[in-house]
Design an enzyme around this catalytic site. Structure first.
Site, PDB file in Angstrom:
ATOM      1  CE  LYS A  83      -4.095   1.336   2.130  1.00 20.86           C
ATOM      2  NZ  LYS A  83      -5.191   0.960   3.261  1.00 20.86           N
TER       3      LYS A  83
HETATM    4  C1  E4P Z   1      -8.423   1.859   3.857  1.00 22.64           C
HETATM    5  O1  E4P Z   1      -7.517   1.045   2.972  1.00 22.64           O
HETATM    6  C2  E4P Z   1      -8.454   2.406   5.026  1.00 22.64           C
HETATM    7  O2  E4P Z   1      -7.522   1.595   5.337  1.00 22.64           O
HETATM    8  C3  E4P Z   1      -9.421   2.993   5.533  1.00 22.64           C
HETATM    9  O3  E4P Z   1     -10.395   2.899   5.093  1.00 22.64           O
HETATM   10  C4  E4P Z   1      -9.325   4.762   5.383  1.00 22.64           C
HETATM   11  O4  E4P Z   1     -10.696   4.645   6.287  1.00 22.64           O
HETATM   12  P1  E4P Z   1     -11.057   5.340   8.054  1.00 22.64           P
HETATM   13  O5  E4P Z   1     -11.334   6.712   7.097  1.00 22.64           O
HETATM   14  O6  E4P Z   1     -12.479   5.206   8.309  1.00 22.64           O
HETATM   15  O7  E4P Z   1      -9.963   5.627   8.723  1.00 22.64           O
END
Ligand code: E4P
Length: 217
Positions: A83
């Protein structure tokens, strides 16, 4: 639509994997902090629990260092998706890692142009954050719609991984606008099955069945 779960909590992942409904997992540094365990240990355990892609996020901000971290994370298991943040360095690292045959999830996407660049950099997944846009009064679902159109216009194979999902309605709307994947917090994912009329109907059926005095086996 594929379902990923957005957590580094291995108990939740185990429970959801057992349903046969889970296609992958996403994590981020905040979720690793919440898990309170060494990142590589948690990621390795998750990769054993789930066959599909498991996103593990780099924390370097310069391309060469991102690439080094990405290779190190990808060495944990074959189903790692590295990522990377949606910055120029992240896109540069994305091109290198995808050319090496690794899965890459480009994260922190908040605009259609960013998603276009990620697809051009060869990303396997683009992660547009719906909830965080909604939080600032911008319709996150519009972003998913725009990316769907752009990717379809040019035949990009990058999968739209709708992220920052906060509710069951977000999940339904993602399916309606054609997201390829939704990454969903465990509580929201478990809540999708619930409906009061299902519970009420089942209670009635079981009560009537008991009155028949029969058994199926
Ligand atoms: C995506 O890969 C992120 O880990 C996640 O969806 C972020 O979500 P949040 O905005 O609820 O922290």
């Amino acid at each position: 639509m594929k379902f990923f779960v957005d957590t580094a909590d291995t108990a939740d992942i185990k429970e959801l994997a057992a349903t046969g409904l889970l296609d992958g997992v996403t994590t981020n540094p905040s979720l690793i902090l919440k898990a309170g365990r060494p990142m590589k240990d948690v990621i390795a355990e998750i990769c054993d629990l789930v066959e599909g892609p498991v996103s593990a996020e780099v924390t370097a901000t310069e391309a060469d260092a991102m690439i080094a971290e990405g290779r190190s994370l990808a060495a944990i298991a074959d189903n790692i998706a590295v990522k990377l943040p949606l910055t120029l360095d992240g896109l540069k690292a994305c091109r290198t890692l995808t050319d090496e045959g690794r899965m890459v999830n480009v994260t922190l996407c908040f605009s259609a142009n960013q998603a276009l660049l990620a697809a051009k950099a060869g990303a396997s997944f683009i992660s547009p954050f719906i909830g965080r846009l909604d939080d600032i009064n911008i319709d996150g679902m519009d972003l998913i719609r725009e990316i769907r159109i752009i990717y379809d216009n040019y035949g990009f194979e990058t999968e739209i991984l709708a992220a920052s999902i906060r509710s069951a309605n977000h999940v339904k709307d993602c399916a309606l606008v054609g997201a390829d994947v939704a990454t969903v917090p465990p509580a929201v994912l478990k809540g999708l099955v619930k409906h009061p009329l299902t519970d009420k109907g089942l209670e009635q059926f079981l009560s009537d069945w008991a009155k028949t005095g029969q058994s199926i086996l």
